[in-house]
Enzyme design. Sequence first.
Site, PDB file in Angstrom:
ATOM      1  N   HIS A 120       1.651   2.998   2.522  1.00  0.00           N
ATOM      2  CA  HIS A 120       1.310   3.408   1.147  1.00  0.00           C
ATOM      3  C   HIS A 120       0.957   4.900   1.050  1.00  0.00           C
ATOM      4  CE1 HIS A 120       1.446  -0.672  -0.282  1.00  0.00           C
ATOM      5  NE2 HIS A 120       0.442  -1.066   0.490  1.00  0.00           N
ATOM      6  N   ASP A 157       6.480  -5.725   5.188  1.00  0.00           N
ATOM      7  CA  ASP A 157       5.137  -5.960   4.670  1.00  0.00           C
ATOM      8  C   ASP A 157       5.280  -6.552   3.261  1.00  0.00           C
ATOM      9  OD1 ASP A 157       2.078  -4.770   5.194  1.00  0.00           O
ATOM     10  OD2 ASP A 157       2.587  -4.969   3.070  1.00  0.00           O
ATOM     11  N   HIS A 159       3.704  -5.914   0.673  1.00  0.00           N
ATOM     12  CA  HIS A 159       3.561  -4.879  -0.358  1.00  0.00           C
ATOM     13  C   HIS A 159       4.701  -3.862  -0.226  1.00  0.00           C
ATOM     14  CE1 HIS A 159      -0.570  -6.368   0.498  1.00  0.00           C
ATOM     15  NE2 HIS A 159      -0.652  -6.357  -0.818  1.00  0.00           N
ATOM     16  N   ASP A 244       1.581  -9.780   6.113  1.00  0.00           N
ATOM     17  CA  ASP A 244       0.823 -10.325   4.985  1.00  0.00           C
ATOM     18  C   ASP A 244       1.680 -11.101   3.987  1.00  0.00           C
ATOM     19  OD1 ASP A 244       2.001  -7.897   4.405  1.00  0.00           O
ATOM     20  OD2 ASP A 244       0.167  -6.920   3.699  1.00  0.00           O
TER      21      ASP A 244
HETATM   22 ZN   LIG Z   1       0.634  -5.125   2.905  1.00  0.00          ZN
END
Ligand SMILES: [Zn+2]
Length: 311
Positions: A120, A157, A159, A244
Amino acid sequence: MDERFARHDTGPHHPERPERTESVRARIEQSGLAARTVAFEVEPASDEMLEAVHDPSYVRHVARACAAGEPVLDSMDTAIGPDSERIARLAAGSVAALALAVADGRLDAGFAAVRPPGHHAERAKAMGFCLYNNVAVAAEHVRRRTGLSRVLIVDWDVHHGNGTQHLFEESPDVFYFSVHQSPLYPGTGARTERGRGAGEGTTLNCPVPPGAGDTEFLGALADELVPAADRFEPELVLVSAGFDAHAADPLAQLRVTTEAYAEATRIVRGIAARHAGGRLVSVLEGGYDTDALSASVEAHLRELVDPTGSD
Ligand SMILES: [Zn+2]
């Protein structure tokens, strides 16, 4: 894996906590996998390595905030402690050194169990538990230090890796692929985001809805990533390996199983074997249920070190 990654202190109730890498370390030891791998000496990233992807003023900003004892960086998500800049620098540096060792043939493949995570982190902003963009630092380091130029980053991931996408969206030489839950933090990663300028077409986003499981997750890798990667022909494959998307994870709503991470690993190994001489480096991103995380990492590593499945 190095015990120092537990020293990035995010406070008592933060999901991105030292027990994450500690659980992975314990699992690798107990499973016997440690004996089948070579431990890799970790080293901090230099300013030059970080500044290949981050603004110099941002690197100074991270150092200043940690030294001043500030509790968070840029947003409430990114908790920091006094040692966080040093540990984040160690995370980015070890991923970069590992990628270089694989790129120049000293190692066959590698996995870096680091924290804080990185995908991120933007050029000049910390986001979502991430300080420095580890996988981006590694990709740039290899590109500058070797003759390899075409790098594929596979981000599974749960996200979307907004930072990694933005850092390379104008580059035709770094292909960014992401399968992620949508809607979910950080809100980027629509299918329509396909890169910009000279990098048009070297970004591929596969959002999947909450409740999706192995079929959608593995389908994105097998049906969308594989043909795109076969056209791109990467010389090095980096994996932003967050775990995740697992059904047990508390931060998202996908239903991916532990076994699916073994299959996902076989898929990316196949890409690396066909195009990149097997050169594959995987980097820990998210994964917040420590049992699911450590079991998924074990499934991932068993496939990475398996000498028989070389296609
Ligand atoms: Zn994540």
